[in-house]
Design a protein around this motif. Structure first.
Motif, PDB file in Angstrom:
ATOM      1  N   ARG A   1       0.828  -1.218   0.000  1.00 59.58           N
ATOM      2  CA  ARG A   1       0.000   0.000   0.000  1.00 59.58           C
ATOM      3  C   ARG A   1       0.854   1.256   0.000  1.00 59.58           C
ATOM      4  O   ARG A   1       0.491   2.260  -0.611  1.00 59.58           O
ATOM      5  CB  ARG A   1      -0.950  -0.018   1.200  1.00 59.58           C
ATOM      6  CG  ARG A   1      -2.131  -0.966   1.001  1.00 59.58           C
ATOM      7  CD  ARG A   1      -3.174  -0.841   2.097  1.00 59.58           C
ATOM      8  NE  ARG A   1      -2.744  -1.485   3.325  1.00 59.58           N
ATOM      9  CZ  ARG A   1      -2.336  -0.863   4.406  1.00 59.58           C
ATOM     10  NH1 ARG A   1      -2.285   0.474   4.422  1.00 59.58           N
ATOM     11  NH2 ARG A   1      -1.970  -1.515   5.488  1.00 59.58           N
TER      12      ARG A   1
ATOM     13  N   PRO B   1       0.093   3.647  -3.636  1.00 61.42           N
ATOM     14  CA  PRO B   1      -0.981   4.347  -2.914  1.00 61.42           C
ATOM     15  C   PRO B   1      -2.224   4.596  -3.751  1.00 61.42           C
ATOM     16  O   PRO B   1      -3.294   4.840  -3.196  1.00 61.42           O
ATOM     17  CB  PRO B   1      -0.315   5.675  -2.501  1.00 61.42           C
ATOM     18  CG  PRO B   1       0.776   5.875  -3.504  1.00 61.42           C
ATOM     19  CD  PRO B   1       1.273   4.498  -3.836  1.00 61.42           C
ATOM     20  N   ARG B   2      -2.113   4.552  -5.078  1.00 62.04           N
ATOM     21  CA  ARG B   2      -3.270   4.835  -5.924  1.00 62.04           C
ATOM     22  C   ARG B   2      -4.255   3.677  -5.990  1.00 62.04           C
ATOM     23  O   ARG B   2      -5.397   3.844  -6.402  1.00 62.04           O
ATOM     24  CB  ARG B   2      -2.811   5.188  -7.341  1.00 62.04           C
ATOM     25  CG  ARG B   2      -1.999   6.481  -7.412  1.00 62.04           C
ATOM     26  CD  ARG B   2      -1.655   6.820  -8.848  1.00 62.04           C
ATOM     27  NE  ARG B   2      -0.889   8.062  -8.933  1.00 62.04           N
ATOM     28  CZ  ARG B   2      -0.462   8.594 -10.060  1.00 62.04           C
ATOM     29  NH1 ARG B   2      -0.726   7.982 -11.218  1.00 62.04           N
ATOM     30  NH2 ARG B   2       0.230   9.712 -10.051  1.00 62.04           N
TER      31      ARG B   2
ATOM     32  N   ARG C   1      -6.736   1.436  -4.385  1.00 56.03           N
ATOM     33  CA  ARG C   1      -7.557   1.532  -3.180  1.00 56.03           C
ATOM     34  C   ARG C   1      -8.101   0.162  -2.777  1.00 56.03           C
ATOM     35  O   ARG C   1      -8.364  -0.695  -3.627  1.00 56.03           O
ATOM     36  CB  ARG C   1      -8.719   2.502  -3.388  1.00 56.03           C
ATOM     37  CG  ARG C   1      -8.258   3.926  -3.696  1.00 56.03           C
ATOM     38  CD  ARG C   1      -9.428   4.859  -3.839  1.00 56.03           C
ATOM     39  NE  ARG C   1      -8.987   6.220  -4.115  1.00 56.03           N
ATOM     40  CZ  ARG C   1      -8.605   7.082  -3.195  1.00 56.03           C
ATOM     41  NH1 ARG C   1      -8.633   6.729  -1.925  1.00 56.03           N
ATOM     42  NH2 ARG C   1      -8.210   8.294  -3.524  1.00 56.03           N
TER      43      ARG C   1
END
Length: 292
Positions: A36, A40-41, A43
């Motif tokens: 993660r 980070p993009r 979800r």
């Protein structure tokens, strides 16, 4: 007729893949956090199941195709070596790669070297399959040796949690961040905790009550994720340090909480898990008490 040399290569590669899957499952929280942080993009809890699913599919393909194709085993190992290397490069050399869970994230196990050794073994097996047929007894001995070898490897990795994994740079980056706090006469114990971890919060209550007992022998300092302080703050007989959690965690390759990094002279070791932290603190107190 089955080529037992290719079967031996299949057993070896399948064992490595299975160990990789099991260690990821054991250290799911640390691996999921690593993924993660790097992606980070994406979800939701998507990456971890996707990685496990891909590896399980590769394991199934290895067991199905491997005994009949040495080329498939060699290409698969090559892809794994490249993937592990890219994971390390993508992580900028910090935190390793998540291929073998916390063992390759923080315990110093280089996944690309493991896969490279397996690749060499697959090349040897491929050469042998061209020249002679492996006797059944030799294949059984090879399979047994692989099983024993991976048992000893996993046992050694598990013991590192309790004995502590030595840090390659002696923890110099972390000591530099701590400044004068890392240069005291007593051994320095730096404990990483998180306010989002129930085990950590229980351990924190224990440290508040028992830190007085350790204060004579250990300089006990706490780094708490989710609790930012602007200056050193006393907590029982321990000290909460103002250095940001992520900065110190990255410098010392800490991937999960609770983790204890212990400086004893020029040696730095890292202990993962609440049991390992307790044992490390107790052992330092025992040694200092015996020397008094």
């Amino acid at each position: 007729m089955i080529d037992l040399s290719r079967c031996a290569g299949t057993v070896l590669l399948a064992s490595v893949l299975l160990l990789s899957i099991l260690l990821k499952l054991r250290d799911r929280r640390a691996v999921d956090k690593w993924l993660r942080d790097r992606f980070p993009r994406v979800r939701g809890p998507v990456l971890f199941p996707a990685v496990l699913g891909a590896e399980a599919a590769l394991l199934a393909a290895t067991l199905t195709i491997g005994p009949g194709s040495a080329g498939f085993l060699i290409v698969t190992c090559g892809v794994l070596v490249l993937s592990a290397w890219l994971f390390r490069v993508f992580g900028h050399g910090r935190g390793g790669c998540p291929c073998f869970g916390s063992a390759s994230l923080s315990a110093g196990l280089r996944a690309e070297m493991v896969f490279l050794i397996v690749l060499v073994a697959e090349l040897v097996c491929a050469c042998l399959s061209m020249r002679w047929r492996m006797p059944v007894w030799l294949f059984c001995a090879f399979a047994a040796a692989v099983a024993v070898g991976f048992y000893l490897l996993s046992a050694g990795l598990a013991m590192q949690n309790f004995l502590g994994a030595p840090m390659a740079d002696g923890g110099k980056q972390g000591a530099a961040l701590l400044g004068e706090a890392g240069r005291g006469s007593k051994p320095l114990a730096l404990i990483f905790l998180s306010t989002r971890c129930q085990v950590c919060m229980t351990f924190l209550k224990y440290l508040e009550q028992s830190s007085e007992l350790f204060a004579h022998w250990i300089d006990l300092r706490l780094v708490i994720d989710g609790l930012d302080v602007t200056e050193e703050t006393m907590f029982g007989a321990s000290t909460i340090v103002p250095v940001p959690y992520r900065l110190l965690a990255d410098a010392l390759q800490v991937v999960e909480s609770p983790t204890l990094v212990l400086w004893n002279g020029s040696m730095a070791t890292r202990h993962r898990g609440i049991q390992a932290c307790n044992l490390a603190l107790s052992e330092i107190a025992r040694v200092r008490l015996a020397a008094a």
